[in-house]
Scaffold this motif. Structure first.
Motif, short mmCIF file in Angstrom:
data_model
loop_
_atom_site.label_atom_id
_atom_site.label_comp_id
_atom_site.label_asym_id
_atom_site.label_seq_id
_atom_site.Cartn_x
_atom_site.Cartn_y
_atom_site.Cartn_z
N TYR A 1 -6.64 9.16 -5.27
CA TYR A 1 -5.57 9.21 -4.27
C TYR A 1 -4.22 8.86 -4.91
O TYR A 1 -3.16 9.18 -4.36
CB TYR A 1 -5.88 8.26 -3.11
CG TYR A 1 -5.31 6.88 -3.20
CD1 TYR A 1 -4.07 6.58 -2.63
CD2 TYR A 1 -5.98 5.86 -3.86
CE1 TYR A 1 -3.53 5.31 -2.71
CE2 TYR A 1 -5.45 4.59 -3.94
CZ TYR A 1 -4.22 4.31 -3.36
OH TYR A 1 -3.69 3.05 -3.45
N LEU A 2 -4.27 8.22 -6.09
CA LEU A 2 -3.04 7.84 -6.79
C LEU A 2 -2.46 8.99 -7.63
O LEU A 2 -1.31 8.91 -8.05
CB LEU A 2 -3.31 6.64 -7.71
CG LEU A 2 -3.60 5.32 -6.99
CD1 LEU A 2 -4.17 4.30 -7.97
CD2 LEU A 2 -2.35 4.79 -6.32
N SER B 1 -9.89 6.35 -7.06
CA SER B 1 -8.54 6.21 -7.65
C SER B 1 -7.73 7.49 -7.57
O SER B 1 -6.50 7.46 -7.75
CB SER B 1 -8.65 5.78 -9.11
OG SER B 1 -8.99 6.88 -9.96
N TYR C 1 0.43 9.65 2.17
CA TYR C 1 -0.19 8.64 1.31
C TYR C 1 -1.51 8.16 1.90
O TYR C 1 -2.54 8.12 1.21
CB TYR C 1 0.78 7.47 1.15
CG TYR C 1 0.27 6.31 0.31
CD1 TYR C 1 0.38 6.32 -1.07
CD2 TYR C 1 -0.31 5.20 0.92
CE1 TYR C 1 -0.07 5.25 -1.84
CE2 TYR C 1 -0.76 4.13 0.17
CZ TYR C 1 -0.64 4.16 -1.21
OH TYR C 1 -1.09 3.10 -1.96
N LEU C 2 -1.51 7.83 3.19
CA LEU C 2 -2.72 7.32 3.84
C LEU C 2 -3.80 8.39 3.91
O LEU C 2 -5.00 8.10 3.75
CB LEU C 2 -2.39 6.81 5.24
CG LEU C 2 -1.53 5.54 5.31
CD1 LEU C 2 -1.21 5.19 6.76
CD2 LEU C 2 -2.24 4.38 4.62
N CYS D 1 -3.59 -0.47 0.57
CA CYS D 1 -4.56 0.51 0.07
C CYS D 1 -4.84 0.29 -1.41
O CYS D 1 -6.00 0.30 -1.85
CB CYS D 1 -4.04 1.93 0.30
SG CYS D 1 -3.84 2.39 2.03
N TYR D 2 -3.78 0.09 -2.16
CA TYR D 2 -3.91 -0.09 -3.61
C TYR D 2 -4.71 -1.35 -3.94
O TYR D 2 -5.63 -1.33 -4.77
CB TYR D 2 -2.53 -0.16 -4.23
CG TYR D 2 -2.54 -0.34 -5.73
CD1 TYR D 2 -2.91 0.69 -6.58
CD2 TYR D 2 -2.16 -1.56 -6.30
CE1 TYR D 2 -2.92 0.53 -7.95
CE2 TYR D 2 -2.16 -1.73 -7.68
CZ TYR D 2 -2.54 -0.69 -8.50
OH TYR D 2 -2.54 -0.86 -9.87
N VAL E 1 -8.45 -0.91 -3.41
CA VAL E 1 -9.12 -0.13 -4.45
C VAL E 1 -9.29 -0.94 -5.73
O VAL E 1 -10.37 -0.95 -6.33
CB VAL E 1 -8.34 1.17 -4.74
CG1 VAL E 1 -8.88 1.87 -5.98
CG2 VAL E 1 -8.44 2.11 -3.55
N SER F 1 -9.85 10.30 -0.56
CA SER F 1 -10.44 9.83 -1.82
C SER F 1 -11.61 8.88 -1.57
O SER F 1 -12.65 8.97 -2.24
CB SER F 1 -9.37 9.12 -2.66
OG SER F 1 -8.36 10.01 -3.04
N CYS G 1 -4.29 10.82 1.77
CA CYS G 1 -4.87 10.90 0.42
C CYS G 1 -5.85 9.77 0.18
O CYS G 1 -6.92 9.96 -0.41
CB CYS G 1 -3.76 10.85 -0.63
SG CYS G 1 -2.77 12.33 -0.74
N PHE G 2 -5.46 8.58 0.62
CA PHE G 2 -6.29 7.40 0.42
C PHE G 2 -7.65 7.58 1.09
O PHE G 2 -8.71 7.37 0.48
CB PHE G 2 -5.58 6.17 0.98
CG PHE G 2 -6.40 4.91 0.98
CD1 PHE G 2 -6.66 4.25 -0.20
CD2 PHE G 2 -6.89 4.40 2.17
CE1 PHE G 2 -7.43 3.08 -0.22
CE2 PHE G 2 -7.65 3.23 2.17
CZ PHE G 2 -7.91 2.57 0.97
N HIS H 1 -5.26 2.56 -11.44
CA HIS H 1 -6.10 1.73 -10.57
C HIS H 1 -6.86 0.67 -11.37
O HIS H 1 -7.68 -0.06 -10.81
CB HIS H 1 -7.07 2.61 -9.77
CG HIS H 1 -8.47 2.69 -10.30
ND1 HIS H 1 -8.77 3.21 -11.53
CD2 HIS H 1 -9.66 2.31 -9.75
CE1 HIS H 1 -10.07 3.15 -11.73
NE2 HIS H 1 -10.65 2.61 -10.67
#
Length: 461
Positions: free
Chosen positions: A373-374, A371, A394-395, A118-119, A122, A401, A397-398, A234
């Motif tokens: 979601y971080l 970004s 986590y997913l 995911c990171y 982005v 966002s 939030c990703f 990010h």
């Protein structure tokens, strides 16, 4: 003026190539180490931080926001540079409190492979958007989209910057950043003096827009204050520079970069503000500045934009090569592969430039929203030291966002009107608040669910 601008750009480009040392190993190309294996000092690292974040898009955005929304618009853009303060805290936590050598290493420890997937997605989009935006500014300065001057300027700028970036990677980028930052400060100082000499930079001109909380400028300030908690994490260009020097040098470089950047953005943005204060109905910013300042200040104005575009593009390409070869491990981290990756990212940026998109701030807003979601990762997992946040939090939030970023893009472009007729920045504030609150709620619920799991298992037994 166009001929003079071309000569100035060519001179800077040739000198940048001349001072770019050829990387002989991956340590210099990907980690910015000198031929002796030494990390950069405080001045070099600070100036590199500043010049890679005061990119051409930033300067132009700060001036344009000042033109339309007064000092509050420029202040909103300058507020994003408080990211250096939150970025310093993020780097210090990741490196020296948690003991990881990259953001990816921290995320894979907390959330596994999906954490880095995911990171990397982005920041990959972020890097391509930076290549696009800085090449686009050059085209805007030299002509109308589709014209010969526009196409030639864009192509030559991209090729020249790519050449010296490919020579030395991150080490060359740091070296040229120092030269380009010194030149940038000299030009900005000269431009400020010339503008002051015209008598246009007055308190009345600066305050031509009064403060109103529901105006776009103050609303954008609130958006920036929400996004700076996740924005630096990010940005791979900033994060990469947080892992190459010792703790004290790194911390000081971030702190000094914060105030230097803030001052530079406010100064450059003030030129847009005075243009807004003196604009005739229907007149664009550059035409107003040319009318009230004259040819010489406008030449310096444009040269400053070109230098900042060049200094940012080489750093973006260095981070792109490191992302693909070192962080994602898609290819062998060799100098040759790093150079090939740089060329690919330049091609992607050029494709976006020639696709017809001319909105510079939308890239900032979209990537800043994505970004967010971080932010819960920073609050709970990094600073809160929670290791029990489940992957589903986590997913979730990703994807929320990304949905928020996509919604803002379609709303601001006029493709949809799900959020009504309000100003696009009012919509951006609402989306940012929703994304941040829902992300933190998901992390909190996930943390509580993990706490109750052992008790449920014991009851079942």
């Amino acid at each position: 003026m166009e001929i003079t601008l071309i000569i100035a750009v060519a001179t800077v480009a040739i000198f940048s190539v001349f001072i770019s040392p050829k990387a002989k190993d991956s340590g210099a190309f990907f980690k910015g180490l000198s031929p002796e294996g030494k990390a950069p000092g405080l001045l070099l690292l600070t100036f590199s931080q500043v010049t890679t974040w005061i990119f051409a898009r930033s300067l132009l955005n700060a001036a344009i926001l000042g033109f339309y929304y007064g000092v509050w618009g420029t202040l909103a853009y300058a507020a994003y540079y408080l990211s250096f303060l939150t970025g310093a805290k993020i780097i210090d936590s990741v490196r020296f409190q948690h003991g990881f050598d990259s953001i990816q290493a921290f995320l894979i420890d907390r959330f596994g492979r999906w954490g880095t997937r995911c990171y990397n997605f982005v920041i990959g989009v972020r890097l391509v958007s930076e290549v696009f935006a800085n090449i686009l500014v050059i085209g805007i300065l030299f002509g109308v989209a589709g014209g010969t001057a526009y196409t030639t300027a864009v192509a030559l700028f991209a090729v020249v910057t790519l050449v010296y970036s490919m020579l030395g990677g991150l080490h060359a980028s740091l070296r040229t950043d120092l030269f380009q930052m010194l030149l940038f400060l000299l030009l900005l100082g000269a431009l400020t003096v010339l503008v002051l000499a015209t008598g246009q930079l007055t308190s009345a001109a600066i305050m031509f827009k009064s403060f109103a909380i529901n105006d776009p400028g103050p609303i954008l300030i609130l958006v920036a204050l929400l996004q700076i908690w996740s924005y630096p994490m990010h940005d791979p260009v900033m994060m990469d520079r947080g892992f190459i020097a010792d703790r004290e040098t790194t911390r000081k470089s971030f702190y000094h970069a914060a105030w230097i950047s803030f001052v530079c953005i406010m100064l450059f943005g003030s030129f847009g503000i005075i243009a807004g204060a003196n604009a005739i109905d229907g007149e664009v910013m550059n035409a107003t500045l040319m009318r009230i300042l004259g040819e010489t200040p406008m030449l310096l104005f444009n040269i400053t934009l070109v230098i900042s575009a060049m200094s940012t593009l080489d750093s973006t390409l260095s981070s792109a090569s490191k992302l693909v070869a070192v962080d994602m491990r898609w290819i062998e981290p060799s100098v040759v592969n790093g150079r090939i990756t740089m060329a690919v990212f330049v091609l992607l940026g050029l494709l976006l430039v020639f696709s017809g998109n001319q909105d510079l701030f939308s890239a900032v807003a979209v990537s800043g929203t994505a970004s967010m979601y971080l932010a819960p990762v920073v609050f709970f997992s990094l600073w809160g030291r929670r290791t029990d946040i489940p992957l589903w939090s986590y997913l979730s939030c990703f994807f929320i966002s990304l949905a928020g970023a996509a919604l803002y893009f379609t709303e601001s472009a006029g493709h949809t009107q799900f959020l009504g007729e309000s100003h696009k920045y009012t919509k951006l504030l609402g989306i940012s608040i929703s994304v941040l609150l829902s992300g933190c709620l998901l992390f909190w619920v996930g943390m509580l669910s993990q706490k109750h799991q052992p008790a449920l298992r014991e009851t079942a037994i």
